[in-house]
Design an enzyme around this catalytic site. Structure first.
Site, PDB file in Angstrom:
ATOM      1  CE  LYS A 178      24.638  -9.064  12.214  1.00  0.00           C
ATOM      2  NZ  LYS A 178      24.668  -8.122  13.312  1.00  0.00           N
ATOM      3  CD  GLU A 193      32.604 -12.584   6.156  1.00  0.00           C
ATOM      4  OE1 GLU A 193      32.178 -11.511   6.520  1.00  0.00           O
ATOM      5  OE2 GLU A 193      32.977 -13.478   6.949  1.00  0.00           O
ATOM      6  CG  HIS A 208      28.017 -19.949  17.229  1.00  0.00           C
ATOM      7  ND1 HIS A 208      29.198 -19.509  16.690  1.00  0.00           N
ATOM      8  CD2 HIS A 208      27.521 -20.864  16.373  1.00  0.00           C
ATOM      9  CE1 HIS A 208      29.405 -20.140  15.541  1.00  0.00           C
ATOM     10  NE2 HIS A 208      28.409 -20.961  15.328  1.00  0.00           N
ATOM     11  NE  ARG A 214      24.749  -8.119  23.560  1.00  0.00           N
ATOM     12  CZ  ARG A 214      25.078  -8.731  22.438  1.00  0.00           C
ATOM     13  NH1 ARG A 214      24.577  -8.322  21.290  1.00  0.00           N
ATOM     14  NH2 ARG A 214      25.911  -9.748  22.451  1.00  0.00           N
TER      15      ARG A 214
END
Ligand code: MV4
Length: 446
Positions: free
Chosen positions: A116, A200, A235, A292
């Site tokens: 990331k 963040e 999630h 993907r």
């Protein structure tokens, strides 16, 4: 074009890929675990090879067995689907070394986007907006406190090797940081084998809006507009739709251009998705890229008419994109409900035998599934048994069509999330498009 493709997956996505291969005149090889010998992907493929026992590590993640199956059957390419080996750069490299085309991006693009921090660094360079945060991993707690104060609370700690929301920690004050930092690192280590984290600014109640892109091996990239995936539980996406109720043509153009630039920044080829958060003021921020084909790709297919899997196979073969951005038009509205074999109140998995099964039909209704009457849903794999997808001229009509299709759906013998979806289709906030990533939590508390 390829003559034969091996599909290194199971369930509905294996069927989805077989269908497009058939339409393209490509022969298919299914691989399966001993538990999956009665599965539809095995019955529908031209050939099939058993690759091991039920646990995924011994079968669908067993690289040696899958490569051997491809060699045994003379498959020229491997489609990994989603999950399992789909985002594993080592697998992509092994395929290429064995002279088998991996139907997906290069190992190099996958590595950059899989980390990331390197993904953030790559997209910043081409002007893609990201939330304020650290440009490198944060390695000790004092540094974490210093950068968090600079960014401003609340902040969110994320694993560099993570993704999909696992192992994130929201922190509201400096006092809460040391504990959250240590826990996040420990979870990153145990979950992803790498303790590194970054920090963040935390964005409250965002929308999850993602852009589907198509890229060839000649540097051409187009986007297919957005999907709104804000309806999630822990999630796991529950409902996806296209277009999003927040996107204006201007926002779509800006996000689409950012997604295309981000893809070009890593020399991306194949299909992929840029995930963004959209805040209350319609500012958007890049989160991560999924390298993907995704579960929710059908809603994009319904509003664009583009077969995403077909374009992915064509790209892997080396053909040039046959669409320019101007060719892509968004028509009508599409919604997907993920039907899981789960208790629709407690969301606990509910494997077992389906004793009666009837799927809905009619205009604008699509069912991507792999189960049938007397099929036993297995406890070894994820609980998705079907995706119910509708298309209509407007969102209002799409919701009514979905409610009608859910009413027609019969699955006896096991519990499914169909009743939960019926509730959502009747929910005032959903109908009005007042959705964000906190929607389900509020609904469950009702
Ligand atoms: C965030 C966020 C808010 N602020 N990052 C979750 C999936 C992963 N790709 C990124 N995710 C988020 N990242 C910042 N800076 C909110 C989410 C998020 C989320 C967070 C907590 C609980 C549910 C969530 C659902 C979707 C997105």
């Amino acid at each position: 074009m390829f003559h034969k493709i091996l599909i290194a997956n199971r369930g509905e996505i294996a069927l989805r890929i077989i269908r497009t291969c058939k339409e393209m005149g490509i022969k298919t090889v299914a691989v399966y675990s001993t538990a999956d010998s009665e599965s539809l992907h095995v019955k529908l493929a031209d050939e099939s090879v058993c690759i091991g026992p039920a646990p995924s590590l011994s079968s669908y993640l067993n690289i040696n067995a899958i490569i051997s199956a491809a060699e045994l059957t003379d498959a020229e390419a491997i489609h990994p689907g989603y999950g399992f080996l789909s985002e594993n750069p080592v697998f992509a490299e092994i395929c290429e070394k064995c002279g088998i085309t991996f139907i997906g991006p290069s190992a190099e693009s996958m590595r950059i986007m899989g980390d990331k921090i390197s993904a953030r660094q790559a997209v910043i360079k081409v002007g893609v907006p990201i939330l304020p945060g650290t440009k490198e991993g944060v390695h000790d707690v004092n540094e974490a406190i210093r950068v968090a104060k600079e960014i401003g609370f609340p902040v969110i700690i994320k694993a560099t090797a993570g993704g999909g929301g696992r192992g994130m920690k929201i922190v509201h004050s400096p006092a809460a940081l040391p504990n959250a930092f240590a826990t996040a690192r420990a979870e990153a280590q145990s979950g992803f084998g790498n303790p590194e984290v970054y920090i963040e600014r935390y964005c409250e109640s965002p929308r999850h809006v993602e852009i589907q892109i198509l890229a060839d091996k000649h540097g051409n990239v187009v986007h297919l507009g957005e999907r709104d995936c804000s309806i999630q539980r822990r999630h796991q996406k529950v409902i996806e739709e296209a277009p999003s109720t927040v996107t204006t043509p201007e926002l779509r153009k800006a996000m689409g251009e950012a997604a295309v630039a981000a893809a070009k920044a890593v020399n991306y080829s194949s299909v992929g998705t840029m995930e963004f958060l959209v805040d209350k003021n319609n500012n958007f921020f890049f989160m991560e890229m999924n390298t993907r084909v995704q579960v929710e790709h059908p809603v994009t297919e319904m509003v664009t008419g583009v077969d995403v899997v077909k374009e992915q196979i064509r790209s892997a073969y080396g053909l040039k994109l046959r669409y320019t951005q101007d060719d892509i038009k968004i028509k009508g509205h599409s919604i997907e409900c993920r039907i899981n074999a789960e208790d629709s109140v407690k969301f606990t998995p509910c494997p077992g035998k389906i004793t009666d099964h009837h799927t809905p039909g009619g205009l604008g209704v699509r069912v991507d599934s792999f189960v049938y009457t007397n099929y036993s849903v297995l406890p070894h794999y994820d609980s998705l048994i079907a995706k119910l997808i509708v298309h209509a001229d407007t969102r209002e009509e799409a919701i009514k069509r979905m409610a009608r299709a859910l009413d027609e759906y019969i699955v006896e013998g096991i519990k499914t999330t169909i009743p939960f979806h019926k509730r959502i289709m009747a929910n005032k906030d959903f109908i009005e498009g007042n959705i964000d990533t906190g929607f389900i939590e509020r609904l469950v508390l009702e």
